[in-house]
Scaffold this motif. Structure first.
Motif, PDB file in Angstrom:
ATOM      1  N   GLU A 165     -21.441 -11.903  20.126  1.00 38.98           N
ATOM      2  CA  GLU A 165     -20.147 -12.556  20.250  1.00 38.98           C
ATOM      3  C   GLU A 165     -20.318 -14.077  20.253  1.00 38.98           C
ATOM      4  O   GLU A 165     -19.567 -14.798  19.586  1.00 38.98           O
ATOM      5  N   ARG A 166     -21.331 -14.573  20.987  1.00 37.71           N
ATOM      6  CA  ARG A 166     -21.581 -16.018  21.033  1.00 37.71           C
ATOM      7  C   ARG A 166     -22.010 -16.562  19.667  1.00 37.71           C
ATOM      8  O   ARG A 166     -21.679 -17.693  19.324  1.00 37.71           O
ATOM      9  N   SER A 176     -21.136 -15.363  16.759  1.00 41.21           N
ATOM     10  CA  SER A 176     -20.085 -15.141  15.779  1.00 41.21           C
ATOM     11  C   SER A 176     -19.240 -16.397  15.609  1.00 41.21           C
ATOM     12  O   SER A 176     -19.066 -17.183  16.527  1.00 41.21           O
ATOM     13  N   LEU A 177     -18.706 -16.567  14.422  1.00 37.04           N
ATOM     14  CA  LEU A 177     -17.807 -17.683  14.164  1.00 37.04           C
ATOM     15  C   LEU A 177     -16.358 -17.324  14.480  1.00 37.04           C
ATOM     16  O   LEU A 177     -15.470 -18.159  14.349  1.00 37.04           O
ATOM     17  N   ARG A 178     -16.142 -16.096  14.883  1.00 36.45           N
ATOM     18  CA  ARG A 178     -14.787 -15.653  15.220  1.00 36.45           C
ATOM     19  C   ARG A 178     -14.378 -16.177  16.584  1.00 36.45           C
ATOM     20  O   ARG A 178     -15.186 -16.273  17.501  1.00 36.45           O
ATOM     21  N   ARG A 179     -13.120 -16.513  16.713  1.00 35.99           N
ATOM     22  CA  ARG A 179     -12.591 -16.997  17.976  1.00 35.99           C
ATOM     23  C   ARG A 179     -12.235 -15.801  18.858  1.00 35.99           C
ATOM     24  O   ARG A 179     -11.561 -14.873  18.424  1.00 35.99           O
ATOM     25  N   VAL A 180     -12.690 -15.828  20.082  1.00 32.44           N
ATOM     26  CA  VAL A 180     -12.401 -14.757  21.034  1.00 32.44           C
ATOM     27  C   VAL A 180     -11.308 -15.247  21.965  1.00 32.44           C
ATOM     28  O   VAL A 180     -11.418 -16.307  22.577  1.00 32.44           O
ATOM     29  N   VAL A 181     -10.233 -14.492  22.049  1.00 30.18           N
ATOM     30  CA  VAL A 181      -9.098 -14.853  22.884  1.00 30.18           C
ATOM     31  C   VAL A 181      -9.222 -14.123  24.209  1.00 30.18           C
ATOM     32  O   VAL A 181      -9.409 -12.913  24.260  1.00 30.18           O
ATOM     33  N   LYS A 182      -9.140 -14.888  25.291  1.00 33.10           N
ATOM     34  CA  LYS A 182      -9.177 -14.289  26.625  1.00 33.10           C
ATOM     35  C   LYS A 182      -7.785 -14.414  27.225  1.00 33.10           C
ATOM     36  O   LYS A 182      -7.261 -15.515  27.374  1.00 33.10           O
TER      37      LYS A 182
END
Length: 57
Positions: free
Chosen positions: A36-37, A39-45
């Motif tokens: 996850e870290r 990855s270039l994808r944005r993770v929404v919390k």
């Protein structure tokens, strides 16, 4: 129930992935967080939702 080859393939992939970590959930979690870290994808919390007390009167 009819076997679905796609579902079966997913189960096989998941089983092989878990086997790489000797089915250790902590090791699997650590690997997933590292991916996850990287990855270039944005993770929404999202903020946790408040529970509403719905007691019957």
């Amino acid at each position: 129930m009819k076997n679905d080859p796609i579902v079966e393939e997913i189960h096989n992939i998941r089983e092989a992935y878990a086997a790489r970590f000797n089915f250790d959930l902590r090791a699997i979690f650590t690997d997933l967080k590292a991916k996850e870290r990287q990855s270039l994808r944005r993770v929404v919390k999202l903020s946790p939702k408040r529970l509403v007390n719905n007691q019957a009167a």
